[in-house]
Design an enzyme around this catalytic site. Sequence first.
Site, PDB file in Angstrom:
ATOM      1  N   HIS A  74      -7.303  -5.349  -1.290  1.00 22.33           N
ATOM      2  CA  HIS A  74      -6.147  -4.503  -1.028  1.00 22.33           C
ATOM      3  C   HIS A  74      -5.157  -5.295  -0.184  1.00 22.33           C
ATOM      4  O   HIS A  74      -5.526  -5.835   0.859  1.00 22.33           O
ATOM      5  CB  HIS A  74      -6.587  -3.243  -0.274  1.00 22.33           C
ATOM      6  CG  HIS A  74      -5.487  -2.263  -0.032  1.00 22.33           C
ATOM      7  ND1 HIS A  74      -4.791  -1.671  -1.060  1.00 22.33           N
ATOM      8  CD2 HIS A  74      -4.963  -1.757   1.114  1.00 22.33           C
ATOM      9  CE1 HIS A  74      -3.894  -0.837  -0.562  1.00 22.33           C
ATOM     10  NE2 HIS A  74      -3.970  -0.885   0.756  1.00 22.33           N
ATOM     11  N   ASP A  77      -9.093  -3.211  -6.546  1.00 22.51           N
ATOM     12  CA  ASP A  77      -8.571  -2.749  -5.255  1.00 22.51           C
ATOM     13  C   ASP A  77      -9.325  -1.492  -4.814  1.00 22.51           C
ATOM     14  O   ASP A  77      -9.298  -0.475  -5.507  1.00 22.51           O
ATOM     15  CB  ASP A  77      -7.076  -2.451  -5.389  1.00 22.51           C
ATOM     16  CG  ASP A  77      -6.395  -2.212  -4.045  1.00 22.51           C
ATOM     17  OD1 ASP A  77      -7.033  -1.646  -3.133  1.00 22.51           O
ATOM     18  OD2 ASP A  77      -5.215  -2.574  -3.913  1.00 22.51           O
ATOM     19  N   SER A 123       0.823  -1.196   0.000  1.00 24.73           N
ATOM     20  CA  SER A 123       0.000   0.000   0.000  1.00 24.73           C
ATOM     21  C   SER A 123       0.869   1.263   0.000  1.00 24.73           C
ATOM     22  O   SER A 123       1.663   1.460  -0.921  1.00 24.73           O
ATOM     23  CB  SER A 123      -0.949  -0.050   1.207  1.00 24.73           C
ATOM     24  OG  SER A 123      -1.885   0.981   1.170  1.00 24.73           O
TER      25      SER A 123
END
Length: 537
Positions: free
Chosen positions: A503, A474, A244
């Site tokens: 995610h 995502d 991320s």
Amino acid sequence: MPDPQRSRSAPAARRPRILRRTVAAGRALTAGLALTACLTAPAAATLPAQAVEGLARGLDRYYGQHLDWHGCVLGPDDQDGAALERAGARCTDVTVPLDYANPGGRTVTLALSRIKATDTRHRIGALLLNDGGPGSPTLGAPPRVHAALKETADRFDIVGLDPRFVGRSAQIDCGWPVGFSIQSSGTGRAGFERQVTLQRDLAARCRSAAGDLLPYASTRDTARDLDVVRGALGERRISYLGLSYGTYLGTVYTQMFPGRVDRMVLDSALDPGHVGPALVPSQLPGLEHAFADWADWTAARHGTYGLGRTREEVTAGILHTVETAANRPLVVGTGADAFELDDSRVPLLLFAGLQGDSAPERASLAEQVAMLAEAAAGRPVTPTADTTALLQFLFSPQGSPAGSAMQAIACADGTASRDPEDYWREIERSRAESPLFGPLLDNITPCAFWDRPREAPTQVLRDARALILSATGDPRAPYRGGVALHDMLPGSRLLTLQGANQHQLYGIYGNACVDDTVNAYLAGGRLPDTDPTCTRQ
């Protein structure tokens, strides 16, 4: 932003280590003067984007410091430290400058954990981890990655690091009354005005509690810390796994310290042009897609959850719940443990529940929405233990440290408009497209009241070899961001996971194609010949 579920389960922080001055400076500054400086310090002078890259003078003592490895348990209740030790990890501290332009000044102590390679004959090197956020603690990550690596795990020193001002690394805590600054502007102008007041107050609290630290919370400073860690570990190059927002840290590191990366995996990659204050607004298309798929899944189970037989019915019911909350806050729980949820808070619960697309995650969100519908009907509801923990984390001071660190990093990584009317116009525009999430993602934030960043954002001008992972659905890191990063780094490969609203993938989602591709790359050091594609299982 950090996943609220992941942030709540991150390793518990010990008492934050204070930022240390040199002995001479420490004796010259009393606690009272330090507090005054914290409250009144002006914004740091702006530095050019490349001003401190490669700065070596005065940094030798940081790069060459001796690391004293010890146990990870801090006390009898430290379950996270115990989990690290059961996995064979040891912990240490690394000292870095607060301001790399002034290496003789104040310092920050960073917390590291490491599971050492046991196959020393075939050792590859150190694999450094960052779980994203921004502001997610990563000290506890090595056991998870060790398990994901399977037989290759024994060839890496797997290193977890709490970034500066996070977890055990001098945690910032602004003393917020809530855990997250991200809230909806609600259904009308009055709610937006309340948000302007709240966000201004959150920024003021951070300036009061940590105003002398905030200018040094950027990802560029964390990248500098990463390179000090590399040097202190005695490594010429490091391998890196970032999730991320950690993909942005990895990208920045390749630009500031070229040639110092061996193998790099960027999981759920972000577009470097949409980070800092620009990150959350960029999530709207992916979030709407994930919500639509969840609503379809929930409608197919109307007999279980009673939320509607079609996507449209499920959506209409949720919007009705939000409207009800705008007129009369929903009461969840009883007595001192009760929470009042108005139209600024209900959408955040939906946002928090749309992290992935597994059946348990979808069921958990459906149960929460059904509970909110009951509360909207005026009936008493008792949240589950997990929902209670989430409410406490999001809407009480319990989550303030995590929210404070996230905000400090985001506001240091880019500029935001200072005019509330800019936000209101964008909210009204996005409300027409997404009445549930537009007012949430485009709402004003503390960055509107923050001091300007001391450095310009990093420009991606150098190529780097990396394996980029991105799921087409995502909800946090839009797929187009992974494509954009791949275009910026032509030497990279983009692994696309088709059909997944997920995610964070490697070692988390359980997709064998993804995990095997990453492991083959980390083991052999060779990127796939072409951009691979995996499918949701």
